[in-house]
Design a protein around this motif. Structure first.
Motif, PDB file in Angstrom:
ATOM      1  N   ILE B  51       0.828  -1.211   0.000  1.00 48.72           N
ATOM      2  CA  ILE B  51       0.000   0.000   0.000  1.00 48.72           C
ATOM      3  C   ILE B  51       0.860   1.258   0.000  1.00 48.72           C
ATOM      4  O   ILE B  51       0.393   2.322  -0.387  1.00 48.72           O
ATOM      5  CB  ILE B  51      -0.980   0.028   1.177  1.00 48.72           C
ATOM      6  N   SER B  52       2.115   1.131   0.421  1.00 47.61           N
ATOM      7  CA  SER B  52       2.985   2.304   0.471  1.00 47.61           C
ATOM      8  C   SER B  52       3.598   2.613  -0.881  1.00 47.61           C
ATOM      9  O   SER B  52       4.026   3.734  -1.132  1.00 47.61           O
ATOM     10  CB  SER B  52       4.100   2.095   1.487  1.00 47.61           C
ATOM     11  N   ARG B  53       3.687   1.579  -1.727  1.00 44.10           N
ATOM     12  CA  ARG B  53       4.288   1.726  -3.059  1.00 44.10           C
ATOM     13  C   ARG B  53       5.643   2.432  -2.959  1.00 44.10           C
ATOM     14  O   ARG B  53       5.956   3.318  -3.745  1.00 44.10           O
ATOM     15  CB  ARG B  53       3.357   2.481  -3.997  1.00 44.10           C
ATOM     16  N   GLU B  54       6.425   2.052  -1.960  1.00 46.07           N
ATOM     17  CA  GLU B  54       7.705   2.712  -1.751  1.00 46.07           C
ATOM     18  C   GLU B  54       8.843   1.785  -2.141  1.00 46.07           C
ATOM     19  O   GLU B  54       8.656   0.599  -2.345  1.00 46.07           O
ATOM     20  CB  GLU B  54       7.837   3.109  -0.281  1.00 46.07           C
ATOM     21  N   SER B  55      10.018   2.342  -2.233  1.00 50.01           N
ATOM     22  CA  SER B  55      11.216   1.574  -2.519  1.00 50.01           C
ATOM     23  C   SER B  55      12.126   1.667  -1.303  1.00 50.01           C
ATOM     24  O   SER B  55      12.453   2.761  -0.857  1.00 50.01           O
ATOM     25  CB  SER B  55      11.923   2.132  -3.753  1.00 50.01           C
ATOM     26  N   THR B  60      11.736  -3.075  -4.763  1.00 49.85           N
ATOM     27  CA  THR B  60      10.361  -2.710  -5.059  1.00 49.85           C
ATOM     28  C   THR B  60       9.542  -3.986  -5.203  1.00 49.85           C
ATOM     29  O   THR B  60      10.091  -5.062  -5.453  1.00 49.85           O
ATOM     30  CB  THR B  60      10.248  -1.898  -6.357  1.00 49.85           C
ATOM     31  N   ALA B  61       8.248  -3.835  -5.041  1.00 44.45           N
ATOM     32  CA  ALA B  61       7.346  -4.975  -5.244  1.00 44.45           C
ATOM     33  C   ALA B  61       6.025  -4.432  -5.737  1.00 44.45           C
ATOM     34  O   ALA B  61       5.499  -3.473  -5.163  1.00 44.45           O
ATOM     35  CB  ALA B  61       7.160  -5.765  -3.952  1.00 44.45           C
ATOM     36  N   LEU B  72       9.296  -9.559  -5.341  1.00 41.05           N
ATOM     37  CA  LEU B  72      10.239  -8.544  -4.837  1.00 41.05           C
ATOM     38  C   LEU B  72      11.401  -8.436  -5.816  1.00 41.05           C
ATOM     39  O   LEU B  72      11.994  -9.448  -6.185  1.00 41.05           O
ATOM     40  CB  LEU B  72      10.748  -8.951  -3.451  1.00 41.05           C
ATOM     41  N   LYS B  73      11.722  -7.199  -6.198  1.00 41.06           N
ATOM     42  CA  LYS B  73      12.748  -7.015  -7.218  1.00 41.06           C
ATOM     43  C   LYS B  73      13.774  -5.974  -6.799  1.00 41.06           C
ATOM     44  O   LYS B  73      13.462  -5.027  -6.064  1.00 41.06           O
ATOM     45  CB  LYS B  73      12.105  -6.567  -8.538  1.00 41.06           C
TER      46      LYS B  73
END
Lengths: 115, 109
Positions: B51-55, B60-61, B72-73
């Motif tokens: 939900i945070s869409r953060e890195s 990132t995921a 997860l990348k």
């Protein structure tokens, strides 16, 4: 803040005995959850307590019980220990039970060995 | 049934190589998904949540509801990324997290 603390760090018991594990949440956190992590597997949810009431229970037998105290610390009790109860027991605290992706902060765990 | 599957127990890559840790989930509804990481001799800690869409730390995921995946990348792995990674699913209004079995990431020099 020391974060979530758990005691003891290690414990050895024999089959049939009873054990009590303790957890102190981060200051201000009112919710505590317990997980069992067997070697080689991910943590498995046992209980969640919020404001001293049970809010969730995983698929564990009645030998497992827990409670939460007015200061929000918690105890996990396991009766009639079996060899299969040998695991790392993790405690996690969070502000509440609310959704919204609230973060759970984990303690270092108590490693229980049942002989 | 609610379930999280991490198909790889061990992923070994060289430093600088791209990394993808796979996670598939089963859940009827709108899931909340997380990646937790455990470095050697440290406690389990949150890496990131969808939900945070953060890195975080270059990881990132992206939640793919069509494929029910949350991989997860990281484009360039570092040696300090070596750790155990757990994908977790939270469903409903309780704090219950459902974890996958975990993937050990080993980044070789």
């Amino acid at each position: 803040d020391a974060g979530v603390t758990q005691s003891p760090t290690h414990l050895i018991k024999t089959r049939g005995q009873q054990v009590t594990l303790r957890c102190s949440p981060i200051s201000g956190h009112k919710s505590v959850s317990w997980y069992q992590q067997v070697l080689g597997q991910g943590p498995q949810f046992i209980f969640q307590y919020y404001e001293k009431e049970e809010r969730g229970r995983g698929n564990f037998p009645d030998r497992f019980s827990a409670r939460q105290f007015p200061n929000y610390s918690s105890e996990l009790n396991v009766n009639a220990l079996l060899l299969g109860d040998s695991a790392l027991y993790l405690c996690a605290s969070s502000l509440s039970t609310a959704g919204g992706g609230e973060t759970q902060y984990f303690g270092p765990g108590t490693r229980l060995l049942v002989l | 049934a609610q379930r999280v599957t991490q198909p790889e127990k061990l992923l070994s890559v060289f430093k600088g190589a791209p990394v993808e840790l796979k996670c598939n989930y089963s859940y009827s509804g709108s899931p909340e998904l997380f990646w937790y990481v455990q470095y050697s001799r440290q406690r389990l800690q949150l890496l990131l949540r969808h939900i945070s869409r953060e890195s975080i730390k270059g990881f990132t995921a992206d939640l793919n509801k069509g494929e029910t995946s949350f991989h997860l990348k990281k484009p360039f792995a570092q040696e300090e990324d070596s750790a155990m990674y757990y994908c977790a699913l939270k469903g409903g209004n309780t704090g219950k997290l459902i974890f996958g079995q975990g993937t050990t990431l080993q980044v070789k020099p």
